[in-house]
Structure formats: structure tokens, C-alpha cells
Design a protein around this motif. Structure first.
Motif, short mmCIF file in Angstrom:
data_model
loop_
_atom_site.label_atom_id
_atom_site.label_comp_id
_atom_site.label_asym_id
_atom_site.label_seq_id
_atom_site.Cartn_x
_atom_site.Cartn_y
_atom_site.Cartn_z
N MET A 1 0.83 -1.21 0.00
CA MET A 1 0.00 0.00 0.00
C MET A 1 0.86 1.26 0.00
O MET A 1 0.35 2.35 -0.18
CB MET A 1 -0.89 0.02 1.24
N ILE A 34 -12.25 7.05 -2.34
CA ILE A 34 -11.51 5.82 -2.61
C ILE A 34 -12.10 4.67 -1.80
O ILE A 34 -12.28 4.78 -0.58
CB ILE A 34 -10.02 6.01 -2.25
N HIS A 35 -12.37 3.56 -2.48
CA HIS A 35 -12.90 2.36 -1.83
C HIS A 35 -11.92 1.21 -1.98
O HIS A 35 -11.40 0.97 -3.08
CB HIS A 35 -14.24 1.95 -2.47
N TYR A 36 -11.66 0.53 -0.89
CA TYR A 36 -10.86 -0.69 -0.90
C TYR A 36 -11.83 -1.83 -0.62
O TYR A 36 -12.25 -2.04 0.52
CB TYR A 36 -9.76 -0.64 0.14
N ALA A 41 -12.15 3.87 1.98
CA ALA A 41 -10.78 3.93 2.49
C ALA A 41 -10.28 5.35 2.71
O ALA A 41 -9.44 5.59 3.58
CB ALA A 41 -9.84 3.20 1.54
N THR A 67 -6.38 8.66 4.35
CA THR A 67 -7.32 7.63 4.74
C THR A 67 -8.28 8.18 5.80
O THR A 67 -7.99 9.16 6.48
CB THR A 67 -6.60 6.39 5.28
N SER A 71 -10.07 2.61 8.05
CA SER A 71 -8.87 2.51 7.22
C SER A 71 -7.73 3.31 7.81
O SER A 71 -6.56 2.91 7.77
CB SER A 71 -9.17 3.00 5.80
N LYS A 230 -10.16 1.99 -11.46
CA LYS A 230 -10.26 0.66 -10.86
C LYS A 230 -8.91 -0.02 -10.96
O LYS A 230 -8.20 0.13 -11.95
CB LYS A 230 -11.31 -0.19 -11.58
N SER A 237 -8.84 -5.31 -4.29
CA SER A 237 -9.04 -4.38 -5.39
C SER A 237 -9.42 -3.02 -4.84
O SER A 237 -9.83 -2.88 -3.68
CB SER A 237 -10.15 -4.88 -6.33
N ILE A 238 -9.27 -2.01 -5.68
CA ILE A 238 -9.57 -0.65 -5.25
C ILE A 238 -10.34 0.07 -6.34
O ILE A 238 -10.18 -0.21 -7.53
CB ILE A 238 -8.27 0.12 -4.91
N LYS A 239 -11.22 0.97 -5.92
CA LYS A 239 -12.01 1.77 -6.86
C LYS A 239 -12.07 3.19 -6.33
O LYS A 239 -12.21 3.42 -5.12
CB LYS A 239 -13.43 1.20 -6.99
#
Length: 257
Positions: A1, A34-36, A41, A67, A71, A230, A237-239
Motif C-alpha cells: 500500500m 476511494i474504496h478498498y 478507504a 485515509t 482505514s 479501478k 481491489s480498489i475503486k
């Protein structure tokens, strides 16, 4: 990360040679959520302001990543990137990188001398400085985004074509390559946004699962705003989705709400 925020700030680095001057201006600001996986996140923001360097009017671009919530408890990120950009050439005068990513910290500034193709990097954490040779028109992480966002021929790329730019990051110059995938209308909180789709070629390994793990959607208008990102990571995964904006220099093209 450790380098994840770097790639999110890099979201739309695509390369050409000659900038135009109407994709953005001082006052522009936008934010990404941001989404994890299913977890919210954090956020990343980019802002353009007027500034002065050596008695010359420039753009000051500020990028922040951080963050939130659980998170932040698990992996605290507070990143600050700045770039001072010549309004005429689009080339950077200096950059600032001050980050804290789960205890991994950096506090640096880079001073570009484009005429001699060199950059002086001052490391305030380790109390040293180094000079590096760079190619013509080398950009930093933020100036690259704005410099290349301004080129008028991005909508003339053919599907499958790849392009590249010289960019200085982490004390080395790299070729950042990008492949054009096509066009797609995507659903956002603002409505349906016509977008151009790109796939940056990233290094597989500890952060990303494969070389083409990252996909970016850019608004198909004169703003060239990043709308969605993405990524398939080595773990999960992250978006990231555009969450807010203001001060755009051109109308934001939306098909429907």
C-alpha cells in the motif's frame, strides 16, 4: 500500500509533446472517494491556484491523499504533493513531496533546471541533496497530469495505441506508458458521463496484480477530468470515483441525470 496514493494521484498521466492552455485554470478543484473492496478507504483531492516563483506567475497545484475511518486506524495515510508549473510551457519549476504512509515518510523538494536537463532533490528528512540528469521536458507526478491533460490530440488516439512520457519520481526518471482502450458512458453520482478509457502499464508485483491491472475513465470533454479508477491489487481491489468538483474551465459533459 506504500505507493498506492501515488498511483491514484497519477490517475490520468498520458503523454504527448505540445500543451494547450484551456483544459484547466486557477480555481479548479476536485475530489475522489476511494474504496478498498467495500470499505470507504479515504479521499484524494487536486487543486490549482495562482502563485509566483522567481517573480514569474505560475500555477501551484496541490494534491492531497488521506485515509479515513477504520482505514485510517489500520493504515494511516497523509500525503501532500505540490508542483509549481510554468503557465506558458507547462514544465515544472519545483515539486514538494511530504508523505506519511503507515509510518513510511518522505520530506523532499525537487528544483528543476530544464535548460541544463538537471534536477536538484533536497531530502529534508535525511538531510542530504542530490542532482540528477533528466531528459528534455521531464515532468513530476503532478505537472505531468496537467501538462498532458492539455494536449488537443488525445481524442484522435486509436484503440490499442500506447503513448509515454518522461516523469521523475523516487529519484529516477521513468517512461510512464498508457494504452487507449476506447470510449464508454459510465454512471456517476452526477449522471451519465461520456468517457475515454485508458489502461496505464504499471509494474506487476507487490502493489499491482498484473501489468494492466489499472483502468482509468477520463471525461470525454475539454476538461479531461478523471472520473473513475479501478485497480486489481496484489491483495484485493480498489475503486475511486469522482466525488466533487468546482471551478472547471469548461462545461462538464453529462448525458443524463
Amino acid at each position: 500500500m506504500k505507493k498506492l496514493i501515488f498511483f491514484l494521484l497519477l490517475i490520468t498521466t498520458f503523454g504527448f509533446n505540445t500543451p494547450r492552455d484551456d483544459a484547466y485554470d486557477a480555481g479548479e478543484w476536485f475530489k475522489f472517494r476511494i474504496h478498498y473492496g467495500i470499505i470507504n478507504a479515504g479521499y484524494a483531492t487536486l487543486e490549482v491556484q495562482d502563485a509566483v516563483v522567481d517573480h514569474k506567475k505560475v500555477f501551484k497545484v496541490t494534491g492531497k491523499g488521506y485515509t479515513t475511518g477504520m482505514s485510517r486506524f489500520l493504515f494511516k495515510v497523509d500525503d501532500l504533493y505540490e508542483s509549481y508549473i510554468d503557465k506558458d510551457s507547462g514544465n515544472p519549476y519545483l515539486f514538494t513531496r511530504k508523505i506519511n504512509e503507515g509510518g513510511y515518510t518522505k520530506n523532499q523538494q525537487g528544483f528543476f533546471n530544464q535548460s541544463s536537463n538537471k534536477i536538484l532533490v533536497k531530502d529534508y528528512k535525511n538531510k542530504n541533496e542530490k542532482t540528477f540528469a533528466i531528459p528534455d521536458n521531464t515532468q513530476d507526478i503532478l505537472s505531468a497530469f496537467y501538462y498532458l491533460r492539455n494536449h488537443p490530440n488525445i481524442d484522435k488516439l486509436k484503440i490499442g495505441e500506447s503513448i509515454a512520457i518522461d516523469m521523475f519520481f523516487d529519484e529516477e526518471t521513468t517512461k510512464f506508458k498508457l494504452k487507449y482502450i476506447g470510449r464508454e458512458d459510465i454512471s456517476t453520482k452526477f449522471g451519465t458521463v461520456p468517457s475515454m478509457v485508458f489502461r496505464p502499464l504499471v509494474q506487476s508485483g507487490r502493489v499491482f496484480k498484473e501489468e494492466e491491472s489499472l483502468t482509468v475513465w477520463i471525461s470525454d470533454d475539454e476538461n479531461r477530468l478523471p472520473v473513475r479508477i479501478k485497480a486489481n491489487l496484489a491483495v484485493g481491489s480498489i475503486k475511486a470515483d469522482l466525488d466533487g468538483f468546482k471551478g472547471l474551465n469548461n462545461p462538464f459533459k453529462i448525458k443524463a441525470k
